[in-house]
Design a protein around this motif. Sequence first.
Motif, PDB file in Angstrom:
ATOM      1  N   ARG A 225      99.057  -4.404  63.995  1.00 56.72           N
ATOM      2  CA  ARG A 225      98.138  -3.314  64.323  1.00 56.72           C
ATOM      3  C   ARG A 225      96.806  -3.894  64.765  1.00 56.72           C
ATOM      4  O   ARG A 225      96.477  -5.034  64.461  1.00 56.72           O
ATOM      5  CB  ARG A 225      97.946  -2.378  63.126  1.00 56.72           C
ATOM      6  CG  ARG A 225      99.253  -1.728  62.679  1.00 56.72           C
ATOM      7  CD  ARG A 225      99.111  -1.072  61.326  1.00 56.72           C
ATOM      8  NE  ARG A 225     100.404  -0.651  60.813  1.00 56.72           N
ATOM      9  CZ  ARG A 225     100.789   0.611  60.659  1.00 56.72           C
ATOM     10  NH1 ARG A 225      99.949   1.582  60.947  1.00 56.72           N
ATOM     11  NH2 ARG A 225     101.982   0.907  60.195  1.00 56.72           N
ATOM     12  N   THR A 226      96.033  -3.050  65.445  1.00 53.09           N
ATOM     13  CA  THR A 226      94.798  -3.539  66.061  1.00 53.09           C
ATOM     14  C   THR A 226      93.737  -3.891  65.033  1.00 53.09           C
ATOM     15  O   THR A 226      93.191  -5.004  65.054  1.00 53.09           O
ATOM     16  CB  THR A 226      94.230  -2.475  67.030  1.00 53.09           C
ATOM     17  OG1 THR A 226      95.230  -2.125  67.984  1.00 53.09           O
ATOM     18  CG2 THR A 226      93.009  -3.016  67.740  1.00 53.09           C
ATOM     19  N   ASP A 242     102.145   5.551  60.102  1.00 48.57           N
ATOM     20  CA  ASP A 242     101.632   5.706  61.469  1.00 48.57           C
ATOM     21  C   ASP A 242     100.293   6.431  61.444  1.00 48.57           C
ATOM     22  O   ASP A 242     100.210   7.584  61.019  1.00 48.57           O
ATOM     23  CB  ASP A 242     102.623   6.482  62.338  1.00 48.57           C
ATOM     24  CG  ASP A 242     103.904   5.692  62.590  1.00 48.57           C
ATOM     25  OD1 ASP A 242     103.883   4.464  62.380  1.00 48.57           O
ATOM     26  OD2 ASP A 242     104.903   6.311  62.979  1.00 48.57           O
ATOM     27  N   TYR A 243      99.256   5.742  61.882  1.00 49.53           N
ATOM     28  CA  TYR A 243      97.941   6.364  62.018  1.00 49.53           C
ATOM     29  C   TYR A 243      97.142   5.550  63.015  1.00 49.53           C
ATOM     30  O   TYR A 243      96.966   4.335  62.854  1.00 49.53           O
ATOM     31  CB  TYR A 243      97.205   6.414  60.676  1.00 49.53           C
ATOM     32  CG  TYR A 243      95.853   7.095  60.781  1.00 49.53           C
ATOM     33  CD1 TYR A 243      95.768   8.449  61.053  1.00 49.53           C
ATOM     34  CD2 TYR A 243      94.675   6.371  60.624  1.00 49.53           C
ATOM     35  CE1 TYR A 243      94.548   9.080  61.174  1.00 49.53           C
ATOM     36  CE2 TYR A 243      93.446   6.998  60.729  1.00 49.53           C
ATOM     37  CZ  TYR A 243      93.380   8.351  61.007  1.00 49.53           C
ATOM     38  OH  TYR A 243      92.161   8.967  61.127  1.00 49.53           O
ATOM     39  N   ASP A 244      96.675   6.214  64.074  1.00 50.37           N
ATOM     40  CA  ASP A 244      95.973   5.524  65.149  1.00 50.37           C
ATOM     41  C   ASP A 244      94.461   5.656  65.071  1.00 50.37           C
ATOM     42  O   ASP A 244      93.746   5.044  65.864  1.00 50.37           O
ATOM     43  CB  ASP A 244      96.446   6.059  66.513  1.00 50.37           C
ATOM     44  CG  ASP A 244      97.936   5.827  66.735  1.00 50.37           C
ATOM     45  OD1 ASP A 244      98.438   4.794  66.237  1.00 50.37           O
ATOM     46  OD2 ASP A 244      98.577   6.670  67.382  1.00 50.37           O
ATOM     47  N   ASP A 246      90.486   5.664  63.314  1.00 51.88           N
ATOM     48  CA  ASP A 246      89.638   4.699  62.619  1.00 51.88           C
ATOM     49  C   ASP A 246      89.533   5.106  61.155  1.00 51.88           C
ATOM     50  O   ASP A 246      88.992   6.168  60.827  1.00 51.88           O
ATOM     51  CB  ASP A 246      88.248   4.668  63.268  1.00 51.88           C
ATOM     52  CG  ASP A 246      87.329   3.635  62.627  1.00 51.88           C
ATOM     53  OD1 ASP A 246      87.789   2.886  61.742  1.00 51.88           O
ATOM     54  OD2 ASP A 246      86.149   3.567  63.008  1.00 51.88           O
TER      55      ASP A 246
END
Length: 384
Positions: A225-226, A242-244, A246
């Motif tokens: 992940r980023t 799953d969570y994109d 911040d």
Amino acid sequence: MRSLPVEVKLAFALGVIALAVGVASARLANATIERNVEAAAAVSLHRAAEAFASEEQAELDKLAATADALLANPELRDAFAARDRPRLLAASAPIFEAIRDRDGITHFYFHLAEDPPRVFLRVHLPELFGDPVDRATLHRAQETRELGAGKELGKTAFALRAVRPWIVAGELLGYVELGQDFERFLRDMKARTGDDYGLLVKKKFLDERAWASVLGPRQNTWNDRTDVVVVDSTSFTDGILDYDGDVEALPEDGVLLGHVERGGRALLRGIVPLRDAAGRKVGGLVVLHDFTPQHAALEAGAPRLKVSLLALALAGAAAMFALVHLLVFRRLGQLRRRLETGEVPAGSPRLRSMDELGRLEAHVHRMASSDRDARGAGEAPPPS
């Protein structure tokens, strides 16, 4: 269609309108139900987060109570005061085995009263000692000479920790610290609540080298992940993690991530902010919560509500048609039949109503009477 009576046309129009109103009401009810489902999900997420916080506090209280009991042990006190590490280890090792098996405590420390404090003995890892400790819970105990407790983020993982200053005859002997791996705490939470949990932590709060050394090259998930890594999780299925967004921007009430239905159960997925003992928002706690009863109650009422709204619309149309028939079409039919049969009574009409139809009946009566009088005046008188 042109040859149909007006009454039939009106009945058809009212039926169409009733169906349209019923469908619109059903759609509105469905939207309302969906909003209620979301509201129930938000309440469920809030309660799950509250239950998690309550269980966390209960575990911290247990750690603090166990530390208090250790401070009352004279054998531990004398060995620590004498700085006799082998003796202290011999006295504390059996205690650690007991509290580990009974209470799930995984960390047991004795810290020296220095600045910064250094580890005098790790009962769970006795070969490692002498290193300075920089943790918020220990700083709090050092500054306040009271309990310092909370969840602490290390280089690779979380732990629940409770630190007690050990004061003897007014002198600070050192500090006793107990801790519990957060992974075990999550497993215990799942066993008690049935919920699944996952921890997403910002990479900037972790040590990449330590992370890689702990997991090894095959299991190193640092680059998956980023900006976050999965520190702990009780489940890796159903896209629970799953969570994109911040995680540092999460609102205090958390964010709903939708719900799925699986095996006859409705499972809510949400994420709430995760703070460490220093109050930093270091990540997010993802919750997969079973809210089947609330969801089922709302869903069960949906079909009945839709049918009721449609039936109510049709009943309203039927009542409207019956009222129009009674007030208008029945009287028009009576008037039509009198005109067609010539049954117009002599004299002034007795009006049942002064509404539009009543005045129309009176006007028709006067016209019919005038026509009858005119025909009577034009007839020749009978011969004498």
